[in-house]
Design a protein around this motif. Structure first.
Motif, PDB file in Angstrom:
ATOM      1  N   VAL A   1       0.846  -1.196   0.000  1.00  0.00           N
ATOM      2  CA  VAL A   1       0.000   0.000   0.000  1.00  0.00           C
ATOM      3  C   VAL A   1       0.878   1.242   0.000  1.00  0.00           C
ATOM      4  CG1 VAL A   1      -1.816  -1.214   1.263  1.00  0.00           C
ATOM      5  CG2 VAL A   1      -0.137   0.142   2.531  1.00  0.00           C
ATOM      6  N   GLY A   2       0.282   2.364  -0.406  1.00  0.00           N
ATOM      7  CA  GLY A   2       1.035   3.604  -0.380  1.00  0.00           C
ATOM      8  C   GLY A   2       0.156   4.804  -0.645  1.00  0.00           C
ATOM      9  N   PHE A   3       0.632   5.977  -0.230  1.00  0.00           N
ATOM     10  CA  PHE A   3      -0.039   7.231  -0.559  1.00  0.00           C
ATOM     11  C   PHE A   3       1.007   8.308  -0.796  1.00  0.00           C
ATOM     12  CE2 PHE A   3       0.281   7.641   4.081  1.00  0.00           C
ATOM     13  CZ  PHE A   3       0.677   8.966   4.249  1.00  0.00           C
ATOM     14  N   VAL A   4       0.612   9.372  -1.489  1.00  0.00           N
ATOM     15  CA  VAL A   4       1.502  10.481  -1.815  1.00  0.00           C
ATOM     16  C   VAL A   4       0.957  11.728  -1.138  1.00  0.00           C
ATOM     17  CG1 VAL A   4       2.508  11.874  -3.658  1.00  0.00           C
ATOM     18  CG2 VAL A   4       2.052   9.432  -4.037  1.00  0.00           C
ATOM     19  N   ASP A   5       1.813  12.439  -0.376  1.00  0.00           N
ATOM     20  CA  ASP A   5       1.348  13.650   0.303  1.00  0.00           C
ATOM     21  C   ASP A   5       1.438  14.860  -0.621  1.00  0.00           C
ATOM     22  OD1 ASP A   5       3.986  14.548   0.321  1.00  0.00           O
ATOM     23  OD2 ASP A   5       4.252  14.376   2.476  1.00  0.00           O
ATOM     24  N   THR A   6       1.112  16.035  -0.098  1.00  0.00           N
ATOM     25  CA  THR A   6       1.063  17.237  -0.930  1.00  0.00           C
ATOM     26  C   THR A   6       2.443  17.781  -1.285  1.00  0.00           C
ATOM     27  OG1 THR A   6       0.785  18.588   1.066  1.00  0.00           O
ATOM     28  CG2 THR A   6      -1.213  17.914  -0.096  1.00  0.00           C
ATOM     29  N   THR A   7       3.505  17.161  -0.748  1.00  0.00           N
ATOM     30  CA  THR A   7       4.860  17.525  -1.174  1.00  0.00           C
ATOM     31  C   THR A   7       5.412  16.516  -2.182  1.00  0.00           C
ATOM     32  OG1 THR A   7       6.028  16.298   0.571  1.00  0.00           O
ATOM     33  CG2 THR A   7       5.256  18.522   1.104  1.00  0.00           C
ATOM     34  N   ASN A   8       4.532  15.615  -2.633  1.00  0.00           N
ATOM     35  CA  ASN A   8       4.878  14.544  -3.577  1.00  0.00           C
ATOM     36  C   ASN A   8       5.803  13.494  -2.965  1.00  0.00           C
ATOM     37  OD1 ASN A   8       3.297  15.436  -5.743  1.00  0.00           O
ATOM     38  ND2 ASN A   8       4.885  16.864  -6.395  1.00  0.00           N
ATOM     39  N   LYS A   9       5.761  13.346  -1.656  1.00  0.00           N
ATOM     40  CA  LYS A   9       6.506  12.282  -1.005  1.00  0.00           C
ATOM     41  C   LYS A   9       5.648  11.030  -0.927  1.00  0.00           C
ATOM     42  CE  LYS A   9       9.023  10.984   3.190  1.00  0.00           C
ATOM     43  NZ  LYS A   9       9.494  11.420   4.534  1.00  0.00           N
ATOM     44  N   LEU A  10       6.230   9.891  -1.311  1.00  0.00           N
ATOM     45  CA  LEU A  10       5.528   8.625  -1.319  1.00  0.00           C
ATOM     46  C   LEU A  10       5.797   7.865  -0.023  1.00  0.00           C
ATOM     47  CD1 LEU A  10       3.935   6.348  -2.787  1.00  0.00           C
ATOM     48  CD2 LEU A  10       6.146   5.589  -3.733  1.00  0.00           C
ATOM     49  N   PHE A  11       4.730   7.423   0.622  1.00  0.00           N
ATOM     50  CA  PHE A  11       4.822   6.601   1.834  1.00  0.00           C
ATOM     51  C   PHE A  11       4.280   5.213   1.498  1.00  0.00           C
ATOM     52  CE2 PHE A  11       4.527  10.966   3.148  1.00  0.00           C
ATOM     53  CZ  PHE A  11       5.386  11.081   4.227  1.00  0.00           C
TER      54      PHE A  11
END
Length: 210
Positions: free
Chosen positions: A118-128
């Motif tokens: 799983v993963g998501f991208v924050d508003t700074t374009n960082k992928l977790f």
């Protein structure tokens, strides 16, 4: 045939997800009555507060494709004003829930069986990212692009998601970008590619004919 883990753990997963949602701040507006009743409902009894749509997935058999079974406002009107909804997500071997967002709610995913990337991208374009095992939970923050992928080529996975809204909404990025009529030249310039490439992507998203 359904896994014994699924048969005995399904109800517990619902309880865990609901308990976690009770601790989260709701995104839906507060209501000034105990509950809201649609105008077309004339009798309010225990049936109104009961949703039986999940019976079709219990017990869960190995899915043949990615599948979502929802209990949101659209399917369960009693959720109106209650700031909660749920979904059962079934992943066949090697399947993906493509990048998407829920504009009105965060998502708390509980993995009941199998494994998921799983993963998501924050508003700074960082992928977790994270690889989940059965029993793990993962939070997708409200409005952020996220995905799930069953990388196992031979076994399926099952998850239950809770949302802090009765109508979280889903915006699928592939569908929104390539299947809503945006001019191909605009897309080609935006993605720094060619119009024929955009046409190929659009054709790939057309559902197969029955």
């Amino acid at each position: 045939m359904a896994s014994p883990v699924l048969k005995h753990g399904f109800f517990m997963a619902f309880v865990l997800t609901l308990s976690a949602l009770q601790m989260a701040s709701a995104s839906d507006p507060d209501i000034t009555t105990d509950f809201l009743v649609p105008q077309n409902i004339t009798t309010v009894d225990g049936n109104f507060f009961t949703f039986t749509g999940m019976r079709a997935v219990v017990p869960i058999d190995p899915p043949t494709a990615f599948k979502v079974t929802k209990a949101s406002l659209a399917e369960f009107p009693a959720l109106n004003g209650q700031s909660v909804s749920m979904a059962v997500l079934e992943y066949s071997a090697g399947s993906v829930n493509p990048p998407h967002t829920h504009p009105r709610a965060s998502e708390l995913l509980f993995l009941l069986y199998g494994s998921l990337e799983v993963g998501f991208v924050d508003t700074t374009n960082k992928l977790f990212t994270q690889t989940l095992q059965a029993g793990d939970m993962f939070i997708f923050p409200k409005g952020l692009v996220h995905y799930q992928y069953n990388a196992n080529a031979t076994d399926y996975a099952v998850a239950i998601s809770g949302f802090g809204s009765a109508s979280a909404g889903t915006v699928s990025l592939p569908t929104t970008v390539f299947s809503t009529g945006i001019n191909s030249r605009i897309l080609a310039k935006s993605f720094k590619t060619t119009v024929p490439t955009i046409h190929t992507l659009k054709r790939g998203l057309i559902p197969p004919k029955a």
